[in-house]
Design a protein around this motif. Structure first.
Motif, PDB file in Angstrom:
ATOM      1  N   ASP A   1       0.854  -1.182   0.000  1.00  0.00           N
ATOM      2  CA  ASP A   1       0.000   0.000   0.000  1.00  0.00           C
ATOM      3  C   ASP A   1       0.895   1.239   0.000  1.00  0.00           C
ATOM      4  OD1 ASP A   1      -1.702   2.180   0.665  1.00  0.00           O
ATOM      5  OD2 ASP A   1      -3.094   0.826   1.674  1.00  0.00           O
ATOM      6  N   VAL A   2       0.856   1.980  -1.103  1.00  0.00           N
ATOM      7  CA  VAL A   2       1.710   3.163  -1.256  1.00  0.00           C
ATOM      8  C   VAL A   2       0.885   4.448  -1.201  1.00  0.00           C
ATOM      9  CG1 VAL A   2       3.506   1.940  -2.529  1.00  0.00           C
ATOM     10  CG2 VAL A   2       1.603   2.956  -3.788  1.00  0.00           C
ATOM     11  N   SER A   3      -0.288   4.376  -0.573  1.00  0.00           N
ATOM     12  CA  SER A   3      -1.208   5.513  -0.559  1.00  0.00           C
ATOM     13  C   SER A   3      -0.577   6.746   0.079  1.00  0.00           C
ATOM     14  CB  SER A   3      -2.493   5.152   0.187  1.00  0.00           C
ATOM     15  OG  SER A   3      -3.143   4.057  -0.412  1.00  0.00           O
ATOM     16  N   ARG A   4       0.068   6.594   1.210  1.00  0.00           N
ATOM     17  CA  ARG A   4       0.634   7.757   1.903  1.00  0.00           C
ATOM     18  C   ARG A   4       1.734   8.403   1.073  1.00  0.00           C
ATOM     19  NH1 ARG A   4       2.119   6.534   8.042  1.00  0.00           N
ATOM     20  NH2 ARG A   4       2.616   8.761   7.888  1.00  0.00           N
ATOM     21  N   ALA A   5       2.587   7.577   0.483  1.00  0.00           N
ATOM     22  CA  ALA A   5       3.665   8.117  -0.345  1.00  0.00           C
ATOM     23  C   ALA A   5       3.110   8.837  -1.566  1.00  0.00           C
ATOM     24  CB  ALA A   5       4.614   6.992  -0.768  1.00  0.00           C
ATOM     25  N   HIS A   6       2.071   8.299  -2.167  1.00  0.00           N
ATOM     26  CA  HIS A   6       1.506   8.916  -3.371  1.00  0.00           C
ATOM     27  C   HIS A   6       0.682  10.160  -3.030  1.00  0.00           C
ATOM     28  CE1 HIS A   6       2.158   5.597  -6.554  1.00  0.00           C
ATOM     29  NE2 HIS A   6       3.151   5.649  -5.682  1.00  0.00           N
ATOM     30  N   ARG A   7       0.106  10.193  -1.848  1.00  0.00           N
ATOM     31  CA  ARG A   7      -0.561  11.411  -1.401  1.00  0.00           C
ATOM     32  C   ARG A   7       0.472  12.529  -1.260  1.00  0.00           C
ATOM     33  NH1 ARG A   7      -0.571  15.959   1.615  1.00  0.00           N
ATOM     34  NH2 ARG A   7      -2.664  16.579   2.256  1.00  0.00           N
ATOM     35  N   ALA A   8       1.605  12.215  -0.655  1.00  0.00           N
ATOM     36  CA  ALA A   8       2.671  13.209  -0.500  1.00  0.00           C
ATOM     37  C   ALA A   8       3.205  13.658  -1.860  1.00  0.00           C
ATOM     38  CB  ALA A   8       3.796  12.637   0.357  1.00  0.00           C
ATOM     39  N   MET A   9       3.316  12.730  -2.796  1.00  0.00           N
ATOM     40  CA  MET A   9       3.824  13.075  -4.115  1.00  0.00           C
ATOM     41  C   MET A   9       2.814  13.920  -4.884  1.00  0.00           C
ATOM     42  SD  MET A   9       6.679  12.506  -5.651  1.00  0.00           S
ATOM     43  CE  MET A   9       6.674  14.189  -6.248  1.00  0.00           C
ATOM     44  N   ALA A  10       1.538  13.607  -4.750  1.00  0.00           N
ATOM     45  CA  ALA A  10       0.504  14.421  -5.395  1.00  0.00           C
ATOM     46  C   ALA A  10       0.534  15.849  -4.859  1.00  0.00           C
ATOM     47  CB  ALA A  10      -0.872  13.802  -5.166  1.00  0.00           C
ATOM     48  N   ALA A  11       0.740  15.994  -3.554  1.00  0.00           N
ATOM     49  CA  ALA A  11       0.805  17.330  -2.958  1.00  0.00           C
ATOM     50  C   ALA A  11       2.044  18.078  -3.431  1.00  0.00           C
ATOM     51  CB  ALA A  11       0.799  17.217  -1.438  1.00  0.00           C
ATOM     52  N   ALA A  12       3.171  17.389  -3.506  1.00  0.00           N
ATOM     53  CA  ALA A  12       4.401  18.035  -3.971  1.00  0.00           C
ATOM     54  C   ALA A  12       4.270  18.485  -5.418  1.00  0.00           C
ATOM     55  CB  ALA A  12       5.581  17.078  -3.813  1.00  0.00           C
ATOM     56  N   LEU A  13       3.644  17.658  -6.245  1.00  0.00           N
ATOM     57  CA  LEU A  13       3.442  18.038  -7.647  1.00  0.00           C
ATOM     58  C   LEU A  13       2.479  19.216  -7.762  1.00  0.00           C
ATOM     59  CD1 LEU A  13       3.294  14.489  -9.224  1.00  0.00           C
ATOM     60  CD2 LEU A  13       4.885  16.292  -9.909  1.00  0.00           C
ATOM     61  N   ALA A  14       1.375  19.186  -7.007  1.00  0.00           N
ATOM     62  CA  ALA A  14       0.425  20.298  -7.055  1.00  0.00           C
ATOM     63  C   ALA A  14       1.108  21.602  -6.649  1.00  0.00           C
ATOM     64  CB  ALA A  14      -0.768  20.010  -6.146  1.00  0.00           C
ATOM     65  N   ASP A  15       1.923  21.549  -5.601  1.00  0.00           N
ATOM     66  CA  ASP A  15       2.642  22.749  -5.156  1.00  0.00           C
ATOM     67  C   ASP A  15       3.622  23.229  -6.230  1.00  0.00           C
ATOM     68  OD1 ASP A  15       1.292  22.691  -2.768  1.00  0.00           O
ATOM     69  OD2 ASP A  15       2.940  21.825  -1.621  1.00  0.00           O
ATOM     70  N   ALA A  16       4.315  22.302  -6.861  1.00  0.00           N
ATOM     71  CA  ALA A  16       5.298  22.675  -7.887  1.00  0.00           C
ATOM     72  C   ALA A  16       4.607  23.248  -9.124  1.00  0.00           C
ATOM     73  CB  ALA A  16       6.148  21.459  -8.266  1.00  0.00           C
ATOM     74  N   PHE A  17       3.481  22.660  -9.516  1.00  0.00           N
ATOM     75  CA  PHE A  17       2.746  23.196 -10.667  1.00  0.00           C
ATOM     76  C   PHE A  17       2.211  24.600 -10.357  1.00  0.00           C
ATOM     77  CE2 PHE A  17       1.536  18.561 -11.817  1.00  0.00           C
ATOM     78  CZ  PHE A  17       2.741  18.390 -12.478  1.00  0.00           C
ATOM     79  N   ALA A  18       1.705  24.804  -9.140  1.00  0.00           N
ATOM     80  CA  ALA A  18       1.210  26.131  -8.761  1.00  0.00           C
ATOM     81  C   ALA A  18       2.340  27.150  -8.738  1.00  0.00           C
ATOM     82  CB  ALA A  18       0.522  26.058  -7.401  1.00  0.00           C
ATOM     83  N   ALA A  19       3.505  26.744  -8.245  1.00  0.00           N
ATOM     84  CA  ALA A  19       4.642  27.661  -8.184  1.00  0.00           C
ATOM     85  C   ALA A  19       5.145  28.043  -9.571  1.00  0.00           C
ATOM     86  CB  ALA A  19       5.774  27.028  -7.370  1.00  0.00           C
ATOM     87  N   ASP A  20       4.964  27.156 -10.531  1.00  0.00           N
ATOM     88  CA  ASP A  20       5.438  27.408 -11.902  1.00  0.00           C
ATOM     89  C   ASP A  20       4.257  27.710 -12.827  1.00  0.00           C
ATOM     90  OD1 ASP A  20       7.640  27.693 -13.567  1.00  0.00           O
ATOM     91  OD2 ASP A  20       7.594  25.619 -14.261  1.00  0.00           O
ATOM     92  N   ALA A  21       3.178  28.250 -12.262  1.00  0.00           N
ATOM     93  CA  ALA A  21       1.932  28.425 -13.004  1.00  0.00           C
ATOM     94  C   ALA A  21       2.086  29.311 -14.224  1.00  0.00           C
ATOM     95  CB  ALA A  21       0.856  29.000 -12.080  1.00  0.00           C
ATOM     96  N   GLY A  22       2.866  30.371 -14.105  1.00  0.00           N
ATOM     97  CA  GLY A  22       3.020  31.273 -15.241  1.00  0.00           C
ATOM     98  C   GLY A  22       3.631  30.584 -16.439  1.00  0.00           C
ATOM     99  N   HIS A  23       4.691  29.830 -16.205  1.00  0.00           N
ATOM    100  CA  HIS A  23       5.370  29.110 -17.291  1.00  0.00           C
ATOM    101  C   HIS A  23       4.450  28.046 -17.887  1.00  0.00           C
ATOM    102  CE1 HIS A  23       8.439  26.865 -19.471  1.00  0.00           C
ATOM    103  NE2 HIS A  23       8.051  25.770 -18.821  1.00  0.00           N
ATOM    104  N   ILE A  24       3.763  27.289 -17.031  1.00  0.00           N
ATOM    105  CA  ILE A  24       2.913  26.199 -17.512  1.00  0.00           C
ATOM    106  C   ILE A  24       1.733  26.751 -18.314  1.00  0.00           C
ATOM    107  CG2 ILE A  24       1.402  24.300 -16.813  1.00  0.00           C
ATOM    108  CD1 ILE A  24       3.290  23.928 -14.375  1.00  0.00           C
ATOM    109  N   ALA A  25       1.091  27.790 -17.792  1.00  0.00           N
ATOM    110  CA  ALA A  25      -0.051  28.372 -18.500  1.00  0.00           C
ATOM    111  C   ALA A  25       0.359  28.961 -19.838  1.00  0.00           C
ATOM    112  CB  ALA A  25      -0.714  29.441 -17.632  1.00  0.00           C
ATOM    113  N   ALA A  26       1.552  29.520 -19.901  1.00  0.00           N
ATOM    114  CA  ALA A  26       2.032  30.080 -21.170  1.00  0.00           C
ATOM    115  C   ALA A  26       2.229  28.996 -22.221  1.00  0.00           C
ATOM    116  CB  ALA A  26       3.343  30.835 -20.942  1.00  0.00           C
TER     117      ALA A  26
END
Length: 253
Positions: free
Chosen positions: A192-217
């Motif tokens: 069961d890797v649920s906890r690890a994948h929850r943490a990874m989903a949060a890290a990715l969401a934070d990274a995408f939000a931090a780089d939102a300008g570049h990604i949206a462009a």
């Protein structure tokens, strides 16, 4: 913009993914798995030098390239997206990887010691034909190594909240195990890797939000908003136990 147009997503999300995974853990994967998890699952599946490996729904083949480079396996990656396979070939330059563009099922001809299906079982609505194909493609004693998003099917409200809900087909574990057993595949390992994948989903969401300008462009605001919404739903569902993330190995008897 759908993610089967892989080239713009690969370019737009690359630096955020590198930041989210941390040193040594990003290997081109398009999922919540870390490089360490990929290695661990490969070890459980007995992948080593010369092992014949079929990687279904390989995408840009980050995990496949990692395993070929580090373990020396005999690797074939298959994906329906021509752009994903083109990127996989480009990134795998110099590695003895083979790729094919094809929808699954059916599976490619031939037999293999290991079949991989990493972070893609979710997108398959009817899993039984794929499982039958895997069993037929495995040699006796061969292993099916895969991940599973485990839980009851999405409700109507959950489908409405999730971008691209036609790629989100949850399955209860007992149903999937019964499907495996009907074709002679027995689960030999489960984690069961649920906890690890929850943490990874949060890290990715934070990274995408931090780089939102570049990604949206690169992708447009709608694609960015859908990406963030999907990751936030996964965080909520994994927090609440609505979904479990599992890694499994099943052996052909």
């Amino acid at each position: 913009m759908r993610q089967d147009a892989r080239t713009p997503f690969d370019r737009a999300l690359h630096r955020a993914r590198v930041a989210a995974y941390g040193p040594g853990e990003f290997t081109g994967q398009e999922s919540f798995m870390t490089a360490g998890e990929i290695r661990a699952l490969a070890a459980r599946a007995g992948i080593g030098t010369g092992t014949t490996v079929l990687d279904l729904c390989c995408g840009v083949a980050g995990p496949g390239r990692l395993l070929t480079r580090e373990l020396g396996c005999d690797y074939l990656g298959v994906d329906f997206s021509a752009t994903a396979v083109a990127l996989a070939r480009e990134h795998a330059r110099g590695l003895p990887c083979r790729f094919a563009v094809a929808r699954v099922p059916p599976l490619p001809p031939g037999t293999f010691e290991v079949v991989l299906l990493l972070e893609a079982m979710l997108a398959i609505a009817d899993k039984a034909p794929v499982v039958r194909g895997v069993a037929a493609a495995l040699r006796p004693g061969g292993r099916f190594a895969f991940t599973l998003e485990e839980g009851p099917p999405l409700t109507t409200a959950e489908q409405a909240a999730m971008p691209d809900p036609d790629t989100v087909w949850l399955t209860p574990l007992d149903e999937l195990v019964a499907c495996l057993e009907r074709v002679g595949l027995a689960v030999t390992w489960l984690d069961d890797v649920s906890r690890a994948h929850r943490a990874m989903a949060a890290a990715l969401a934070d990274a995408f939000a931090a780089d939102a300008g570049h990604i949206a462009a690169q992708l447009g605001r709608r694609a960015l908003d859908d990406l963030l919404a999907a990751h936030r739903l996964w965080i909520d569902w994994l927090d609440a136990g609505r979904v479990r993330k599992l890694a499994l190995v099943a052996e052909r008897r």
